[in-house]
Motif scaffolding. Structure first.
Motif, short mmCIF file in Angstrom:
data_model
loop_
_atom_site.label_atom_id
_atom_site.label_comp_id
_atom_site.label_asym_id
_atom_site.label_seq_id
_atom_site.Cartn_x
_atom_site.Cartn_y
_atom_site.Cartn_z
N CYS A 20 0.84 -1.20 0.00
CA CYS A 20 0.00 0.00 0.00
C CYS A 20 0.88 1.26 0.00
O CYS A 20 1.73 1.42 0.88
CB CYS A 20 -0.89 -0.04 1.23
N PRO A 21 0.74 2.13 -0.97
CA PRO A 21 1.67 3.26 -1.11
C PRO A 21 1.62 4.27 0.04
O PRO A 21 2.58 5.00 0.26
CB PRO A 21 1.23 3.92 -2.42
N LEU A 22 0.52 4.32 0.77
CA LEU A 22 0.42 5.30 1.86
C LEU A 22 1.06 4.78 3.14
O LEU A 22 1.18 5.51 4.12
CB LEU A 22 -1.04 5.64 2.14
N VAL A 58 3.19 1.92 10.16
CA VAL A 58 3.84 3.24 10.20
C VAL A 58 3.35 3.98 8.96
O VAL A 58 3.55 3.51 7.84
CB VAL A 58 5.37 3.11 10.15
N ALA A 59 2.70 5.10 9.18
CA ALA A 59 2.11 5.83 8.05
C ALA A 59 3.15 6.72 7.40
O ALA A 59 4.09 7.17 8.05
CB ALA A 59 0.94 6.68 8.53
N GLY A 60 2.97 6.98 6.13
CA GLY A 60 3.79 7.99 5.46
C GLY A 60 3.25 9.37 5.79
O GLY A 60 2.14 9.51 6.29
N TRP A 61 4.06 10.39 5.54
CA TRP A 61 3.64 11.76 5.85
C TRP A 61 2.76 12.30 4.73
O TRP A 61 2.92 11.95 3.59
CB TRP A 61 4.87 12.64 6.01
N GLY A 62 1.81 13.16 5.09
CA GLY A 62 1.15 13.95 4.07
C GLY A 62 -0.27 13.54 3.70
O GLY A 62 -0.95 14.28 3.04
N THR A 63 -0.68 12.37 4.14
CA THR A 63 -2.05 11.96 3.85
C THR A 63 -2.81 11.87 5.16
O THR A 63 -2.27 11.37 6.14
CB THR A 63 -2.07 10.57 3.18
N PRO A 64 -4.04 12.36 5.20
CA PRO A 64 -4.82 12.21 6.44
C PRO A 64 -4.90 10.75 6.87
O PRO A 64 -5.11 9.87 6.05
CB PRO A 64 -6.20 12.75 6.04
N LEU A 65 -4.70 10.54 8.15
CA LEU A 65 -4.59 9.16 8.64
C LEU A 65 -5.87 8.33 8.44
O LEU A 65 -5.77 7.13 8.19
CB LEU A 65 -4.14 9.17 10.09
N PRO A 66 -7.06 8.94 8.54
CA PRO A 66 -8.24 8.12 8.23
C PRO A 66 -8.21 7.60 6.80
O PRO A 66 -8.68 6.49 6.54
CB PRO A 66 -9.41 9.10 8.44
N ASP A 67 -7.64 8.39 5.89
CA ASP A 67 -7.53 7.92 4.51
C ASP A 67 -6.51 6.79 4.39
O ASP A 67 -6.68 5.86 3.62
CB ASP A 67 -7.12 9.07 3.58
N ALA A 69 -5.90 4.67 6.76
CA ALA A 69 -6.57 3.50 7.32
C ALA A 69 -7.54 2.90 6.30
O ALA A 69 -7.62 1.68 6.14
CB ALA A 69 -7.32 3.88 8.59
N GLN A 70 -8.23 3.77 5.59
CA GLN A 70 -9.18 3.29 4.59
C GLN A 70 -8.44 2.57 3.47
O GLN A 70 -8.88 1.51 3.00
CB GLN A 70 -9.98 4.48 4.05
N ALA A 71 -7.31 3.13 3.07
CA ALA A 71 -6.53 2.49 2.01
C ALA A 71 -6.02 1.12 2.46
O ALA A 71 -5.99 0.16 1.68
CB ALA A 71 -5.35 3.38 1.62
N VAL A 72 -5.63 1.04 3.75
CA VAL A 72 -5.18 -0.25 4.28
C VAL A 72 -6.32 -1.25 4.22
O VAL A 72 -6.16 -2.39 3.78
CB VAL A 72 -4.67 -0.10 5.73
N ARG A 73 -7.49 -0.81 4.66
CA ARG A 73 -8.66 -1.71 4.64
C ARG A 73 -8.96 -2.19 3.24
O ARG A 73 -9.26 -3.36 3.01
CB ARG A 73 -9.87 -0.99 5.20
#
Lengths: 106, 150
Positions: A20-22, A58-67, A69-73
């Motif tokens: 997942c790129p994010l 560990v999230a990348g910087w720059g994208t809202p974290l709910p997004d 999480a949604q991308a992960v799902r």
């Protein structure tokens, strides 16, 4: 580790999340204990607890974290075997030296 | 900074379907350290903020930064304390400001930036941002003066 209803394929879950790129990485949690303990090896950052697939990232910087999480799902999708996916944002990659950086360039 | 997040209502806490942390397909949990880092970066972005953290933390941070092992300078979350609930967060920040700035204005700018960044990036509603100004930076007096004669 419970494996009921259409048991989740954790290797596939981990691979999907890493793709997942994010997401910068999977995370073992603060003490590195979050993992699926399988015979012969462990998969860091994913586990099944109480009928939920937990994914620690560990999230990348720059994208809202709910997004994130949604991308992960969405990436995990059917690999979760129909279980709900709980996403834990354990850490975030901070861009290099924000200090002295002009406002808002990160 | 980034794309898809939202329409004009950036400061609206994410109750909508999209930015929400509690969804039908599972929950999302954000670690305290993540909120601390985002708040730390947001506070440092404001001009007039020289450094962050209380005296002891700043001293340790600068020592840590000089160590050969794992020294990446003071961490971005230095000077930030957070309390994070399921939907809300409260932030305490210690800053050192530069001499010559209006402290209320800088504090308000820090508060606004931290709230905006956090609400956009985490979907948490920020209930309060308490800022304590611990010191004023008067300039770097360790710099040797240029010689008066050539």
């Amino acid at each position: 580790m419970t494996t009921d209803t259409g048991s989740p394929d954790l290797e596939q879950v981990a691979a999907a999340v890493e793709g997942c790129p994010l997401v910068a990485d999977l995370s073992g949690g603060r003490f590195g204990e979050v993992a699926a303990y399988l015979p012969g090896h462990r998969i860091v950052g994913v586990r099944v607890v109480g009928g939920e697939v937990e994914v620690h990232v560990v999230a990348g910087w720059g994208t809202p974290l709910p997004d994130v999480a949604q991308a992960v799902r969405e990436a995990v999708g059917p690999a979760a075997g129909g279980l709900p996916v709980a996403v834990f944002i354990e850490d975030i990659v901070v861009p290099d030296r924000p200090e002295g950086d002009p406002v808002g360039t990160s | 900074m980034s794309q898809q997040s939202s329409t004009s209502s950036d400061l609206q806490p994410a109750n909508g379907s999209n930015g929400s942390l509690v969804t039908g397909q599972g929950r999302t949990s954000i670690a305290d350290s993540v909120v601390e880092k985002i708040a730390g970066v947001a506070a440092r972005e404001v001009s007039g903020v020289h450094e962050m953290g209380r005296g002891a933390a700043r001293a340790f941070g600068s020592i840590k930064g000089k160590l050969p092992v794992g020294g990446t300078g003071p961490s971005v979350s230095q000077g930030v304390k957070v309390e994070v609930g399921e939907r809300q967060a409260a932030i305490d920040i210690d800053v050192v400001v530069e001499y010559g700035v209006s402290i209320p204005d800088v504090a308000q700018a820090v508060r606004d930036n931290v709230i905006q960044r956090l609400e956009r990036m985490t979907g948490l509603q920020v209930t309060e941002v308490n800022i304590s100004v611990d010191d004023v930076y008067l300039g770097d007096d360790s710099e040797p003066e240029p010689p008066r004669v050539q």
